[in-house]
Design a protein around this motif. Structure first.
Motif, PDB file in Angstrom:
ATOM      1  N   VAL A  33      92.802 -49.113 134.922  1.00  0.00           N
ATOM      2  CA  VAL A  33      91.964 -47.780 134.664  1.00  0.00           C
ATOM      3  C   VAL A  33      92.814 -46.725 135.266  1.00  0.00           C
ATOM      4  O   VAL A  33      93.156 -46.588 136.674  1.00  0.00           O
ATOM      5  CB  VAL A  33      90.826 -47.938 135.235  1.00  0.00           C
ATOM      6  N   VAL A  34      93.252 -45.560 135.158  1.00  0.00           N
ATOM      7  CA  VAL A  34      94.100 -44.168 136.157  1.00  0.00           C
ATOM      8  C   VAL A  34      92.865 -43.577 136.084  1.00  0.00           C
ATOM      9  O   VAL A  34      92.704 -42.935 134.904  1.00  0.00           O
ATOM     10  CB  VAL A  34      94.932 -44.268 135.304  1.00  0.00           C
ATOM     11  N   GLY A  35      92.802 -43.083 137.536  1.00  0.00           N
ATOM     12  CA  GLY A  35      91.412 -41.986 137.489  1.00  0.00           C
ATOM     13  C   GLY A  35      92.254 -40.870 137.971  1.00  0.00           C
ATOM     14  O   GLY A  35      93.046 -41.121 139.237  1.00  0.00           O
ATOM     15  N   HIS A  36      91.290 -39.844 137.923  1.00  0.00           N
ATOM     16  CA  HIS A  36      91.751 -38.425 138.334  1.00  0.00           C
ATOM     17  C   HIS A  36      91.127 -37.805 138.238  1.00  0.00           C
ATOM     18  O   HIS A  36      89.306 -37.703 138.166  1.00  0.00           O
ATOM     19  CB  HIS A  36      93.040 -36.974 137.084  1.00  0.00           C
ATOM     20  N   PHE A  37      91.040 -37.307 140.081  1.00  0.00           N
ATOM     21  CA  PHE A  37      89.642 -36.387 140.745  1.00  0.00           C
ATOM     22  C   PHE A  37      89.894 -35.075 141.131  1.00  0.00           C
ATOM     23  O   PHE A  37      90.037 -35.120 142.105  1.00  0.00           O
ATOM     24  CB  PHE A  37      89.472 -37.647 141.451  1.00  0.00           C
ATOM     25  N   SER A  38      89.122 -34.178 140.266  1.00  0.00           N
ATOM     26  CA  SER A  38      89.531 -32.790 140.964  1.00  0.00           C
ATOM     27  C   SER A  38      89.406 -31.692 139.513  1.00  0.00           C
ATOM     28  O   SER A  38      89.089 -32.318 139.046  1.00  0.00           O
ATOM     29  CB  SER A  38      91.368 -32.362 141.281  1.00  0.00           C
ATOM     30  N   ARG A  39      88.593 -30.724 139.968  1.00  0.00           N
ATOM     31  CA  ARG A  39      88.600 -30.089 139.268  1.00  0.00           C
ATOM     32  C   ARG A  39      89.297 -29.059 138.434  1.00  0.00           C
ATOM     33  O   ARG A  39      90.744 -29.897 138.558  1.00  0.00           O
ATOM     34  CB  ARG A  39      88.522 -28.572 140.114  1.00  0.00           C
ATOM     35  N   LEU A  40      88.854 -29.026 137.148  1.00  0.00           N
ATOM     36  CA  LEU A  40      89.595 -28.778 135.652  1.00  0.00           C
ATOM     37  C   LEU A  40      90.631 -27.921 136.236  1.00  0.00           C
ATOM     38  O   LEU A  40      89.051 -26.276 136.480  1.00  0.00           O
ATOM     39  CB  LEU A  40      89.722 -29.172 134.319  1.00  0.00           C
ATOM     40  N   SER A  41      91.804 -27.060 136.315  1.00  0.00           N
ATOM     41  CA  SER A  41      92.877 -26.301 136.781  1.00  0.00           C
ATOM     42  C   SER A  41      94.473 -26.557 136.809  1.00  0.00           C
ATOM     43  O   SER A  41      94.688 -27.814 136.790  1.00  0.00           O
ATOM     44  CB  SER A  41      92.379 -26.298 138.015  1.00  0.00           C
ATOM     45  N   PRO A  42      94.589 -25.684 135.770  1.00  0.00           N
ATOM     46  CA  PRO A  42      96.434 -25.764 135.741  1.00  0.00           C
ATOM     47  C   PRO A  42      97.161 -26.370 136.466  1.00  0.00           C
ATOM     48  O   PRO A  42      97.981 -27.611 136.810  1.00  0.00           O
ATOM     49  CB  PRO A  42      96.750 -24.399 135.120  1.00  0.00           C
ATOM     50  N   TRP A  43      96.956 -25.359 138.114  1.00  0.00           N
ATOM     51  CA  TRP A  43      97.605 -26.084 139.612  1.00  0.00           C
ATOM     52  C   TRP A  43      97.552 -27.531 139.535  1.00  0.00           C
ATOM     53  O   TRP A  43      98.161 -28.131 140.146  1.00  0.00           O
ATOM     54  CB  TRP A  43      97.377 -25.077 139.889  1.00  0.00           C
ATOM     55  N   LYS A  44      95.879 -28.378 139.467  1.00  0.00           N
ATOM     56  CA  LYS A  44      95.628 -29.664 139.643  1.00  0.00           C
ATOM     57  C   LYS A  44      96.541 -30.313 138.664  1.00  0.00           C
ATOM     58  O   LYS A  44      96.208 -31.648 139.046  1.00  0.00           O
ATOM     59  CB  LYS A  44      94.378 -29.601 139.396  1.00  0.00           C
ATOM     60  N   GLY A  67      85.722 -34.469 137.337  1.00  0.00           N
ATOM     61  CA  GLY A  67      85.513 -33.245 137.586  1.00  0.00           C
ATOM     62  C   GLY A  67      85.954 -31.757 136.735  1.00  0.00           C
ATOM     63  O   GLY A  67      85.663 -32.470 135.438  1.00  0.00           O
ATOM     64  N   ASP A  68      85.173 -30.952 136.930  1.00  0.00           N
ATOM     65  CA  ASP A  68      85.085 -29.751 136.121  1.00  0.00           C
ATOM     66  C   ASP A  68      85.622 -28.707 135.979  1.00  0.00           C
ATOM     67  O   ASP A  68      85.999 -28.442 137.193  1.00  0.00           O
ATOM     68  CB  ASP A  68      83.761 -29.942 135.872  1.00  0.00           C
ATOM     69  N   ALA A  69      85.944 -27.391 134.941  1.00  0.00           N
ATOM     70  CA  ALA A  69      86.347 -26.219 135.898  1.00  0.00           C
ATOM     71  C   ALA A  69      85.919 -25.200 136.290  1.00  0.00           C
ATOM     72  O   ALA A  69      84.611 -25.225 135.643  1.00  0.00           O
ATOM     73  CB  ALA A  69      86.558 -25.477 134.180  1.00  0.00           C
ATOM     74  N   LEU A  70      86.076 -25.406 137.775  1.00  0.00           N
ATOM     75  CA  LEU A  70      84.650 -25.179 138.481  1.00  0.00           C
ATOM     76  C   LEU A  70      84.377 -23.108 139.059  1.00  0.00           C
ATOM     77  O   LEU A  70      83.589 -22.195 138.708  1.00  0.00           O
ATOM     78  CB  LEU A  70      84.646 -25.303 140.019  1.00  0.00           C
ATOM     79  N   PHE A  71      85.898 -22.362 138.578  1.00  0.00           N
ATOM     80  CA  PHE A  71      86.053 -21.521 138.281  1.00  0.00           C
ATOM     81  C   PHE A  71      86.689 -20.818 136.986  1.00  0.00           C
ATOM     82  O   PHE A  71      87.872 -19.936 136.999  1.00  0.00           O
ATOM     83  CB  PHE A  71      86.739 -21.327 139.989  1.00  0.00           C
ATOM     84  N   GLY A  72      86.314 -21.016 135.833  1.00  0.00           N
ATOM     85  CA  GLY A  72      86.499 -20.147 134.444  1.00  0.00           C
ATOM     86  C   GLY A  72      88.265 -20.522 134.051  1.00  0.00           C
ATOM     87  O   GLY A  72      87.527 -19.914 133.419  1.00  0.00           O
ATOM     88  N   GLU A  73      87.930 -21.890 134.256  1.00  0.00           N
ATOM     89  CA  GLU A  73      89.414 -22.053 133.502  1.00  0.00           C
ATOM     90  C   GLU A  73      89.200 -23.345 132.140  1.00  0.00           C
ATOM     91  O   GLU A  73      89.296 -23.526 131.906  1.00  0.00           O
ATOM     92  CB  GLU A  73      90.046 -23.370 134.386  1.00  0.00           C
ATOM     93  N   ASP A  74      88.000 -22.321 131.898  1.00  0.00           N
ATOM     94  CA  ASP A  74      88.429 -22.800 129.687  1.00  0.00           C
ATOM     95  C   ASP A  74      89.326 -22.735 128.935  1.00  0.00           C
ATOM     96  O   ASP A  74      88.837 -24.425 128.678  1.00  0.00           O
ATOM     97  CB  ASP A  74      86.801 -22.343 129.579  1.00  0.00           C
ATOM     98  N   GLU A  75      89.986 -22.629 129.323  1.00  0.00           N
ATOM     99  CA  GLU A  75      91.093 -21.758 128.596  1.00  0.00           C
ATOM    100  C   GLU A  75      91.812 -23.596 128.606  1.00  0.00           C
ATOM    101  O   GLU A  75      92.505 -24.048 128.017  1.00  0.00           O
ATOM    102  CB  GLU A  75      91.904 -21.125 127.955  1.00  0.00           C
TER     103      GLU A  75
END
Ligand code: UDP
Length: 391
Positions: A202-213, A235-243
């Protein structure tokens, strides 16, 4: 010293989680004033840290806005300035935790003559800010801040390179409550069962969903890894990165990885989830100012691979306390994941060494005390508040 903390968001990003820990140290002599409501406000209330959400116009100017948008953004901050000025009467120090908080804090400091501290958690460079925003931040900080606390050497260097005053900038890493991260092997097993991850790597990635992450980089990498390698994206899109979120789901479907990628959304049980992983991947494509997730993985004794730029270079010693791969390099990340899976004894040793290193260097209390001493020094009579604006 009584501190008025300012933060522009009610979301729980890394800057806010770090402030949550820091403000806990001052809980009986501080107020955290937020420019918008959200889970951060609730988290402060849960920890009984005095907090207040201020009324303001929408603060939607982005990090890459131009001159007009920058000036409109400053104008929109004026109602906040009035409220913060009123609040500041009861406090000795104004402590800005984010760029917009710095802008408000600088104007209030000018009017109230209260010392301003800026906790700089961003790399001020064209990869993260427009030219106008860089000039505004550097000019206001140089003119008004008595102290800049940079969250890594990389952040401090970028500040100086952009024109920031070296004499006021000190590096202090984030601190972590080390003992809160102890997870038993039985808990780990249960967590893996719950998520259907037994017999998987299992590889985990822990971060808001954002292109630069760079979640897309990790997804692309596991397409080339053995079939039992799976990902949990936390993690989720915190600042409107829905696309971007839509694109990630599309990428997973196109690569035929639906059974190998779990999107878990925003979670508040990070240590339990990290402990359930075999490897934590950090994949930011632009220099990361600090990278809390890297230290958190180390403290959970889970091996970590990080993108070699910014503060991450100060946290990971390649092949001793983790692995480093060039940002955006899918092939290099694939190679590290495959190697970590193929050599579990080496992976466990690296995780153990990283744990020792992180437990020795990132304890919360000494770091809070270091910040407290720096703040106390801003109130000393030798400190002279300069009001020359040099944007
Ligand atoms: N985090 C969290 N829940 C999530 C995803 C992330 O609490 O679902 C936390 C994570 O544990 C870390 C922070 O968010 O403490 C992210 O900090 P980091 O420095 O890695 O990135 P930033 O958000 O500051 O860019």
């Amino acid at each position: 010293v009584k501190i008025l903390f300012l933060d522009q968001t009610g979301q729980l990003g890394g800057a806010e989680l770090s402030l949550l820990d820091l403000a806990g140290f001052y809980h009986d002599r501080c107020l955290v004033a937020l420019f918008s409501d959200g889970p951060f406000y609730q988290a402060l209330q849960q920890r009984q840290i005095p907090a207040k959400v201020l009324r303001c116009r929408s603060l939607t100017t982005s990090k890459d806005s131009g001159l007009i948008a920058g000036l409109v953004g400053l104008y929109n901050l004026l109602p906040l300035v009035r409220q913060v000025l009123r609040l500041s009467r009861d406090f000795d120090v104004i402590y800005a935790n984010t760029p917009k908080a710095l802008m408000v804090g600088a104007m209030v400091s000018l009017m109230s003559h209260k010392p301003l501290v800026y906790h700089l958690r961003d790399i001020i460079s064209p990869a993260h800010f427009s030219w106008v925003n860089c000039r505004l931040l550097i000019g206001l900080t140089n003119a008004m801040a008595r102290l800049v606390i940079a969250n890594s050497q990389a952040t401090r260097q970028a500040f100086i390179q952009a024109g920031g005053k070296a004499s006021i900038a000190h590096t202090v890493y984030n601190g972590f409550a080390v003992d809160r991260r102890q997870i038993t092997p039985a808990d780990r097993q249960r967590q893996r069962q719950e998520l259907n991850l037994e017999q998987k790597f299992v590889v985990g990635h822990f971060s808001r969903l954002s292109p630069w992450k760079g979640q897309d980089i990790l997804i692309a990498a596991i397409a080339h890894c053995p079939i039992d390698v799976v990902i949990m994206l936390v993690g989720d899109a915190l600042f409107g990165e829905d696309e971007y979120v839509r694109q990630l789901h599309q990428q997973v479907a196109q690569l035929g990885l639906i059974d190998r990628v779990q999107f878990l959304g925003f979670r508040d049980d990070i240590p339990a989830l990290m402990s359930a992983c075999d490897l934590v991947a950090h994949t930011s494509t632009a220099p990361e100012p600090f990278g809390r997730v890297i230290v958190e993985a180390m403290l959970c004794e889970t091996a970590v691979v990080g993108a070699a730029a910014g503060g991450v270079m100060e946290l990971i010693e390649h092949k001793r306390t983790g692995w480093l791969t060039p940002p955006g390099d899918v092939a290099a990340l694939t190679a590290v994941i495959s190697q970590a899976q193929a050599t579990p004894i080496v992976t466990a040793r690296i995780a153990q060494q990283a744990h020792q290193y992180a437990a020795a260097h990132f304890q919360l209390l000494p770091i809070q005390q270091q910040i407290d001493a720096l703040i106390a020094s801003t109130s000393s009579p030798n400190h002279e508040l300069t009001t020359t604006l040099c944007i």
